[in-house]
Motif scaffolding. Structure first.
Motif, short mmCIF file in Angstrom:
data_model
loop_
_atom_site.label_atom_id
_atom_site.label_comp_id
_atom_site.label_asym_id
_atom_site.label_seq_id
_atom_site.Cartn_x
_atom_site.Cartn_y
_atom_site.Cartn_z
N CYS A 29 47.32 52.41 73.17
CA CYS A 29 46.12 52.52 74.01
C CYS A 29 45.01 53.26 73.27
N MET A 30 45.38 54.29 72.51
CA MET A 30 44.38 55.02 71.72
C MET A 30 43.76 54.12 70.65
N GLY A 31 44.62 53.36 69.96
CA GLY A 31 44.12 52.46 68.93
C GLY A 31 43.21 51.39 69.49
N THR A 32 43.56 50.88 70.68
CA THR A 32 42.72 49.88 71.34
C THR A 32 41.36 50.46 71.67
N ALA A 33 41.34 51.68 72.20
CA ALA A 33 40.07 52.33 72.55
C ALA A 33 39.22 52.59 71.31
N ASP A 34 39.86 52.96 70.21
CA ASP A 34 39.11 53.27 68.99
C ASP A 34 38.43 52.04 68.40
N LEU A 35 38.86 50.85 68.80
CA LEU A 35 38.21 49.63 68.32
C LEU A 35 36.87 49.37 69.01
N ILE A 36 36.63 50.02 70.15
CA ILE A 36 35.46 49.72 70.96
C ILE A 36 34.35 50.72 70.69
N PRO A 37 33.19 50.28 70.20
CA PRO A 37 32.06 51.19 70.02
C PRO A 37 31.61 51.75 71.38
N GLY A 38 31.78 53.04 71.58
CA GLY A 38 31.41 53.65 72.85
C GLY A 38 32.61 54.23 73.59
N VAL A 39 33.82 53.91 73.14
CA VAL A 39 35.03 54.41 73.80
C VAL A 39 35.83 55.22 72.78
N SER A 40 36.33 56.38 73.19
CA SER A 40 37.03 57.29 72.28
C SER A 40 38.53 57.27 72.49
N GLY A 41 39.26 57.23 71.39
CA GLY A 41 40.70 57.36 71.48
C GLY A 41 41.09 58.73 72.00
N GLY A 42 40.25 59.74 71.73
CA GLY A 42 40.50 61.08 72.25
C GLY A 42 40.48 61.11 73.76
N THR A 43 39.63 60.29 74.36
CA THR A 43 39.59 60.20 75.82
C THR A 43 40.93 59.69 76.36
N GLY A 175 34.66 57.72 56.89
CA GLY A 175 36.01 58.01 57.35
C GLY A 175 36.10 59.39 57.98
N ILE A 176 35.45 60.37 57.36
CA ILE A 176 35.45 61.74 57.90
C ILE A 176 34.74 61.78 59.24
N ILE A 177 33.56 61.18 59.30
CA ILE A 177 32.76 61.20 60.54
C ILE A 177 33.47 60.42 61.64
N GLY A 178 34.01 59.25 61.29
CA GLY A 178 34.66 58.41 62.30
C GLY A 178 35.85 59.08 62.95
N ILE A 179 36.73 59.69 62.16
CA ILE A 179 37.94 60.30 62.72
C ILE A 179 37.59 61.57 63.49
N THR A 180 36.55 62.29 63.05
CA THR A 180 36.12 63.49 63.77
C THR A 180 35.70 63.14 65.18
N ALA A 181 34.97 62.04 65.32
CA ALA A 181 34.54 61.60 66.65
C ALA A 181 35.70 61.05 67.45
N MET A 182 36.62 60.36 66.79
CA MET A 182 37.72 59.72 67.50
C MET A 182 38.62 60.72 68.23
N ILE A 183 38.75 61.95 67.69
CA ILE A 183 39.64 62.92 68.34
C ILE A 183 38.89 63.77 69.36
N PRO A 185 37.18 63.64 72.94
CA PRO A 185 36.99 62.80 74.12
C PRO A 185 35.50 62.57 74.38
N GLY A 186 35.12 61.31 74.56
CA GLY A 186 33.73 61.01 74.89
C GLY A 186 32.90 60.55 73.72
N LEU A 187 33.28 60.95 72.50
CA LEU A 187 32.53 60.51 71.32
C LEU A 187 33.32 59.42 70.62
N SER A 188 32.71 58.27 70.43
CA SER A 188 33.39 57.13 69.84
C SER A 188 33.16 57.09 68.33
N SER A 258 28.19 60.42 77.34
CA SER A 258 28.57 59.14 76.73
C SER A 258 28.55 57.98 77.71
N MET A 259 28.47 58.28 79.02
CA MET A 259 28.46 57.21 80.02
C MET A 259 27.26 56.27 79.84
#
Length: 323
Positions: A29-43, A175-183, A185-188, A258-259
């Motif tokens: 579910c986290m990986g699926t969310a991380d594919l969507i611009p606007g949705v965070s795997g952290g969420t 890669g650094i910026i992307g993973i920082t946002a992914m963890i 919640p709310g930042l994709s 982020s809404m």
């Protein structure tokens, strides 16, 4: 001297086949969310109750782990890192990213309103879940942190996609910026990659990972994500331990801000062709003018997803399940 089994079981993580499966499913579910611009795997990690264990697991990767690896003390290395938690979670995420990249691209491009509606409901409910976790959320100091987080997220999701270089150092930085946002919640992370002009470039490489040039791109990007994950997760874990209420308030604000990005109905105000692709530079959120079958479906998905998350949270709190 510890056995391999004792070393494997020395750190937190699932113990039964069912727990392994559930953790992998949460990773999916986290990986699926991380594919969507606007949705965070952290969420998703927060909704499913594994956010803090995730931070703890990543923070367990310290200098001693790499020293033990180099000196061939593999059992000691295994017993020092939460691999029993990390591996099944990571396998679920990787499987989702590799198997659903094309599907999610299709849904975003061909069925945007229903897709965004589902995620809007998920994130709206997750705000309530996190809000309930804040100690005295209406306290002025906490409200201030919520407002700061909302302002940060609102500005970030309002940024315009730019043209950026394709050099290795910039892919590493992405890669650094992307993973920082992914963890967070709310930042994709996907959305920040979109802003940096590298979302389609990275996902395009993932779609065909065995081409030599794509293998290089993915390798550099993964090095960046590893650097960002090991560094930022430790910082975030520290704040969660020592300033938990303020951190939770900030994360709640980030979700609220982020809404704006995940509201399903939008009007494009300005576009520009960048590298042969039409990019949306400015858009405005609007309310649907026609209440047709698609609009009804969209609102139904918002309500369904909103309700599902609240039911999951209530069930989780009753079971008091901690992996």
């Amino acid at each position: 001297m510890k056995t391999w089994r004792e070393s494997w079981e020395a750190t937190p993580g699932p113990r039964t086949k069912k727990e392994y499966l559930m953790l992998s499913l949460k990773g999916f579910c986290m990986g699926t969310a991380d594919l969507i611009p606007g949705v965070s795997g952290g969420t998703v990690a927060f909704i499913t109750g594994i956010y803090e264990p995730l931070l703890e697991a990543v923070a367990s990767i310290k200098k001693n782990f790499f020293v033990d690896l180099v000196t061939l003390r593999w059992k000691e290395a295994l017993s020092s890192v939460h691999l029993r938690f990390i591996i099944p979670l990571a396998l679920g995420m990787i499987f989702a990213i590799l198997s659903l990249a094309r599907v999610m691209h299709y849904l975003i491009k061909e069925q945007p309103i229903p897709t965004w509606s589902a995620f809007f409901g998920l994130i709206a409910a997750s705000i309530i879940v996190i809000w309930k976790d804040i100690d005295k959320p209406t306290k002025p100091m906490n409200l201030m942190f919520i407002a700061i987080g909302a302002a940060i997220a609102w500005v970030l999701v309002s940024l315009i996609p730019v043209t950026t270089p394709f050099d290795w150092w910039f892919i590493y930085l992405c890669g650094i910026i992307g993973i920082t946002a992914m963890i967070l919640p709310g930042l994709s992370g996907s959305f920040l990659l979109l802003i940096l002009g590298k979302y389609e470039f990275i996902t395009g490489a993932i779609k065909n990972p065995f081409l030599p040039e794509n293998m290089v791109t993915i390798g550099i990007f993964l090095c960046g994500t590893a650097t960002g994950l090991l560094g930022f997760s430790k910082i975030l874990n520290y704040f969660m331990k020592h300033f938990r209420t303020q951190t939770m308030a900030l994360l709640t604000g980030i979700l609220i801000g982020s809404m704006k990005k995940v509201w399903p109905w939008k009007e494009v105000l300005e576009t520009k062709v960048i590298r042969g692709k039409v990019r949306v530079l400015r858009e405005a959120n609007i309310f649907p003018s026609d209440f047709d079958s698609q609009t009804f479906l969209a609102f139904a998905l918002i309500i369904i997803c909103f309700t599902v998350i609240l039911i999951m949270e209530r069930y989780s709190s009753k079971k008091n399940e901690v992996i």
